[in-house]
Design an enzyme around this catalytic site. Structure first.
Site, short mmCIF file in Angstrom:
data_model
loop_
_atom_site.label_atom_id
_atom_site.label_comp_id
_atom_site.label_asym_id
_atom_site.label_seq_id
_atom_site.Cartn_x
_atom_site.Cartn_y
_atom_site.Cartn_z
N ASP A 1 34.28 92.72 -15.59
CA ASP A 1 33.90 93.96 -16.26
C ASP A 1 32.38 93.93 -16.30
OD1 ASP A 1 33.16 95.99 -17.98
OD2 ASP A 1 34.84 95.70 -19.34
N HIS A 2 31.75 94.76 -15.48
CA HIS A 2 30.30 94.60 -15.30
C HIS A 2 29.53 94.84 -16.60
CE1 HIS A 2 30.36 99.06 -14.69
NE2 HIS A 2 29.17 98.98 -15.22
N HIS B 1 35.57 98.94 -20.56
CA HIS B 1 34.23 98.82 -21.16
C HIS B 1 34.25 99.00 -22.68
CE1 HIS B 1 33.15 98.82 -17.07
NE2 HIS B 1 32.89 100.10 -16.91
#
Length: 485
Positions: free
Chosen positions: A173-174, A236
């Site tokens: 999950d960037h 996110h």
């Protein structure tokens, strides 16, 4: 297995993500001397390239997407020497033996970054196994989407787990690679000021907003089958919620931190079909103006009518001792007036104002953690305005600002994928998402979608350039709360 590998394998090596993020990130690590000596980077995709052609492709990507101050011809040249390429159709087993030959000896360890369509996960894992590329010295990083609901996510996780045990699986999950997101932990657990009041006794509510000014931006095929709930909230926003709400971990390591996050995600109160119309809002942008430019509505941009949501607002609760009764207002949308991601911690008012009889008006304290585009932590506190107070005490809300950009002006700001790729290469799982986290997230999201379906809820239209449907304002204002904008 927490030691650097000798080789990196990139699936989807000619895609948009590779050009915009992966290659510039790997170059940045190389230029700063952070990649292991001798590490080779092998790209693979369907495109027919040899090593030289792929190096030319990578150079063009770096020329296009690297900031000017990071371009160094010497460093670019030595970085390109690390690159190899092997064409591969991942839907069939036939090419994986050739891929293994291209990689050569992997006894020094191999890290795989898998960025492919979900339909290719199964064939790719089988191909890696068949070619001997799934052994105990191989770890794999998985780029989303990892399913579209809990059953499909479990299916993908089972496929991956058949070859790669959890300790060698790194789900990306960037957002977790962003410096300010990591600073949530430093803010909470590195300062005696906050943790004693980080609970239902002192906090009135929490807001988490991720707003975007862009529309489909070439992602129509993916986005129309996903929507804002799956694309942004499931990963996110719920990860940000978990970091805000988690209990203090015993130590700063992958197991302790992820143990506490999953407790929060499992404590999210399920939203029933009866509650869905009252606790959630779904919207879709129409035509309007964003940052002064006229833009099309979603259906017009897509080229057909669609019920896919581009905006979601949710009132959530974490049912545990620390957060009982504290609402978490979550919001994300496309074609908003401005692009930002932020967390707002709204504290309760003081129990008694000594200034009321002198005309002094108090506002509860607010902590704002801005993640992007600028990065800062801002605490709004009450202060007395200068004066003789003959007509009463005048109080005003003033900000105590910590600009992370200014405070660390001498440090280079790295994009999230630099940190995540380096952690994958070195084997540090702290900033990656564990299977039980993903499945707890999907279980909560699926319940919301069941509620939308049961109530035949369709996205409400909102003009591009606005903050979403008016129903999202009502979602908070019925509680006496206003969105921070």
């Amino acid at each position: 297995m927490a030691e650097p590998v000798g080789k990196l394998l990139l699936f989807g090596a000619t895609g948009d993500l590779a050009q915009r993020m992966l290659l510039p990130s790997l170059y940045g690590l190389h230029a700063d001397g952070l990649l292991p000596d001798g590490l080779t980077i092998t790209g693979t995709a369907r495109s027919e390239h040899d090593d030289q052609a792929y190096q030319a492709f990578a150079k063009e990507a770096l020329d296009t997407f690297l900031p000017e101050d990071r371009k160094d011809e010497s460093a670019v040249g030595t970085f390109l020497q690390r690159l190899r390429y092997q064409p591969l159709d991942a839907s069939t087993l036939e090419g994986f033996d050739d891929l293994a030959k291209k990689l050569g000896d992997i006894s020094g360890g191999l890290a795989i970054f898998l960025s492919t369509a979900p339909s290719l996960f199964g064939p790719t894992i089988k191909g890696l196994e068949s070619a001997g590329l799934a052994g105990p010295n191989v770890r794999i990083g998985l780029e989303k989407p990892l399913g579209h609901d809990l059953p499909s996510s479990c299916e993908i996780n089972d496929i991956v787990a058949s070859a790669f045990p959890e300790e060698r699986t790194f789900r990306i999950d960037h957002y977790l690679g962003k410096e300010t997101v990591q600073n949530i932990l430093a803010l909470r657990f590195g300062n005696a000021l906050f943790e004693p009041v980080w609970n239902a006794q002192a906090i009135d509510h929490v807001q988490i907003t991720i707003s975007e000014t862009v529309g489909l931006e070439g992602r129509a095929g993916y986005y129309d089958t996903s929507g804002a709930l799956r694309d942004m909230v499931q990963n996110h926003i719920l990860q940000l919620l978990a970091l805000v709400a988690m209990e203090p971990p015993a130590s700063f390591d992958g197991t302790a931190i992820r143990d506490e996050k999953v407790k929060v995600l499992r404590s999210l109160r399920s939203i029933t079909p009866e509650q869905a119309p009252h606790l959630t809002v779904t919207g879709q942008y129409g035509s309007g103006a964003v940052t002064g430019e006229i833009v099309k509505g979603y259906d017009e941009e897509l080229g057909e009518d669609s019920d896919t949501e581009t905006f979601v607002a949710i009132k959530a609760h974490v049912d545990n001792w620390r957060w009982q009764g504290v609402p978490f207002y979550l919001r994300t949308g496309k074609r908003m007036p401005e692009r930002h991601s932020e967390i707002v911690i709204q504290f309760k008012p003081v129990p008694h104002s000594i200034f009321a009889q002198r005309g002094g008006l108090l506002q509860p304290n607010t902590l704002v953690i801005r993640l992007q585009p600028e990065e800062y932590v801002r605490l709004l506190v009450m202060a007395k305005e200068p004066g003789l107070d003959r007509e009463g005490v005048r109080l005003r809300e003033v900000p105590l600002d910590l600009s992370l950009t200014t405070a660390f002006a001498g440090a280079r700001r790295r994009i999230a994928y630099e940190r995540l790729l380096l952690d994958l290469i070195e084997g540090d799982p702290t900033l990656f998402v564990r299977r039980d986290e993903v499945e707890a997230q999907w279980a909560w999201i699926d319940r919301i979608r069941e509620g939308w379906k049961a109530n035949a809820m369709k996205p409400k239209k909102y003009p591009a350039g606005s903050w979403g449907p008016s129903a999202s304002i009502a979602l908070t204002e019925r509680d006496g709360v206003t969105w921070q904008e």
